[in-house]
Design an enzyme around this catalytic site. Structure first.
Site, PDB file in Angstrom:
ATOM      1  N   PRO A 122       0.668  -1.337  -0.094  1.00  0.00           N
ATOM      2  CA  PRO A 122       0.013   0.033  -0.022  1.00  0.00           C
ATOM      3  C   PRO A 122       0.984   1.468   0.065  1.00  0.00           C
ATOM      4  O   PRO A 122       0.393   2.426   0.234  1.00  0.00           O
ATOM      5  CB  PRO A 122      -0.696  -0.278   1.361  1.00  0.00           C
ATOM      6  CG  PRO A 122       0.170  -0.728   2.179  1.00  0.00           C
ATOM      7  CD  PRO A 122       1.220  -1.753   1.286  1.00  0.00           C
ATOM      8  N   GLU A 123       2.047   1.259  -0.168  1.00  0.00           N
ATOM      9  CA  GLU A 123       3.048   2.571   0.159  1.00  0.00           C
ATOM     10  C   GLU A 123       2.808   3.580  -0.759  1.00  0.00           C
ATOM     11  O   GLU A 123       2.514   4.816  -0.186  1.00  0.00           O
ATOM     12  CB  GLU A 123       4.673   2.033  -0.380  1.00  0.00           C
ATOM     13  CG  GLU A 123       5.423   1.197   0.676  1.00  0.00           C
ATOM     14  CD  GLU A 123       4.915  -0.653   0.500  1.00  0.00           C
ATOM     15  OE1 GLU A 123       5.751  -1.196   1.008  1.00  0.00           O
ATOM     16  OE2 GLU A 123       4.019  -0.650  -0.168  1.00  0.00           O
ATOM     17  N   VAL A 124       2.241   3.557  -2.034  1.00  0.00           N
ATOM     18  CA  VAL A 124       1.905   4.704  -2.767  1.00  0.00           C
ATOM     19  C   VAL A 124       0.537   5.460  -2.238  1.00  0.00           C
ATOM     20  O   VAL A 124       0.565   6.560  -2.427  1.00  0.00           O
ATOM     21  CB  VAL A 124       1.699   4.544  -4.491  1.00  0.00           C
ATOM     22  CG1 VAL A 124       3.215   3.777  -4.988  1.00  0.00           C
ATOM     23  CG2 VAL A 124       0.504   3.490  -4.545  1.00  0.00           C
ATOM     24  N   ARG A 128       0.425   5.868   0.776  1.00  0.00           N
ATOM     25  CA  ARG A 128       0.647   6.601   1.936  1.00  0.00           C
ATOM     26  C   ARG A 128       1.774   7.627   1.824  1.00  0.00           C
ATOM     27  O   ARG A 128       2.241   8.056   2.625  1.00  0.00           O
ATOM     28  CB  ARG A 128       1.356   5.458   2.873  1.00  0.00           C
ATOM     29  CG  ARG A 128       0.548   4.189   3.284  1.00  0.00           C
ATOM     30  CD  ARG A 128      -0.602   4.292   4.073  1.00  0.00           C
ATOM     31  NE  ARG A 128      -1.285   3.028   4.453  1.00  0.00           N
ATOM     32  CZ  ARG A 128      -2.336   2.625   4.036  1.00  0.00           C
ATOM     33  NH1 ARG A 128      -3.000   3.566   3.084  1.00  0.00           N
ATOM     34  NH2 ARG A 128      -2.964   1.468   4.194  1.00  0.00           N
TER      35      ARG A 128
END
Length: 264
Positions: free
Chosen positions: A138-140, A142
């Site tokens: 989910p990094e992008v 965040r």
């Protein structure tokens, strides 16, 4: 609050690494990182252990980096970026070290395996998941980048599937993870997971320890995980994003359970 962020236990020739911050879905903080480093040192020098099982306590595998640590160290943007770069680089090195252990490594996955948790899944030689496991990069969403897990995802799943996971950044279930090649086997529940791990251990015991270790080394020698300099470039990219306004907004939105302002 959990006092011991990592448990290292042994059952004969089998060692178990249990990520042990169940109240945070086993998210990785600096204390857990230091404990993992110590455990990896011990296992790398261990000539009696043949199998290492990595799992998470409390029904979840690992939710990735503890986001409360992003931007928490340093008084200036430059100091925060330097801390994020060092932390991200160290995380990547831990994945490499787990993968490089002479023992056979099995990831036993239940619940959430998100972000950096995917690094542990892919750095293991075998990954078995229960049907209720969920996987996400989910990094992008965040305001961050999946810097250190990306080479592992590409190696395990291929570039196309890794792109799908990291750019779409949605949650996939265990069946889809199996279809994409992220995990090797999906089983019904915790009891079936234990049985599947036991079956792998039984097979591994049929192989000679040195032959198994040398085979792992030869597979690794077939090609590098990533181009030279990637780990440092990835850490710099992570630090740049982590110290910037997007990460501040993305993490705040995650904590407040709302959409980030860029969602539209």
């Amino acid at each position: 609050m959990t006092e011991t962020p990592l448990l290292l236990t042994r059952e004969g020739a089998v060692a178990r690494l249990t990520l042990n911050r169940p109240e945070r879905r086993n998210a990785m903080n600096s204390a857990m990182g230091a404990a993992i480093d110590t455990a990896l040192d011990e296992l790398a020098a261990d000539t009696t252990t043949r199998v290492v099982i990595i799992s998470g306590a409390g029904g979840h595998f690992c939710a990735g980096l503890d986001l409360t640590q992003v931007g928490a160290v340093g008084n200036t943007e430059a100091e925060r970026a330097a801390a994020a770069q060092a932390r991200n680089h160290a995380t990547g090195q831990r994945f490499i070290r787990l993968s490089s252990l002479p023992q056979i490594v099995i990831a036993a996955v239940q619940g959430a395996a998100h972000a950096g948790g995917l690094g542990w899944v892919c750095a293991a030689d075998f990954a078995i998941a229960t049907a209720d496991a969920r996987f996400c990069a989910p990094e992008v969403r965040r305001g961050l980048v999946p810097a250190q897990i990306l080479p592992w995802l590409v190696r395990r799943m291929g570039r196309s599937a890794a792109m799908r996971m990291t750019l779409r950044a949605d949650v996939i279930d265990a069946a889809e993870a199996g279809r994409l090649g992220l995990v090797h086997q999906v089983v019904a529940d915790a009891a079936a997971l234990d049985a599947a791990v036991t079956a792998i251990i039984a097979d591994i015991r049929q192989g000679a320890p040195m032959a198994l270790a040398e085979t792992k080394a030869l597979i690794a020698a077939l090609g590098p995980l990533s181009p030279e300099g990637y780990a440092e470039a990835g850490a710099q990219a992570f630090a740049k994003c982590a110290a910037g306004p997007e990460a501040k907004e993305g993490i705040a939105a995650f904590k407040e359970k709302r959409a980030a302002h860029w969602v539209g």
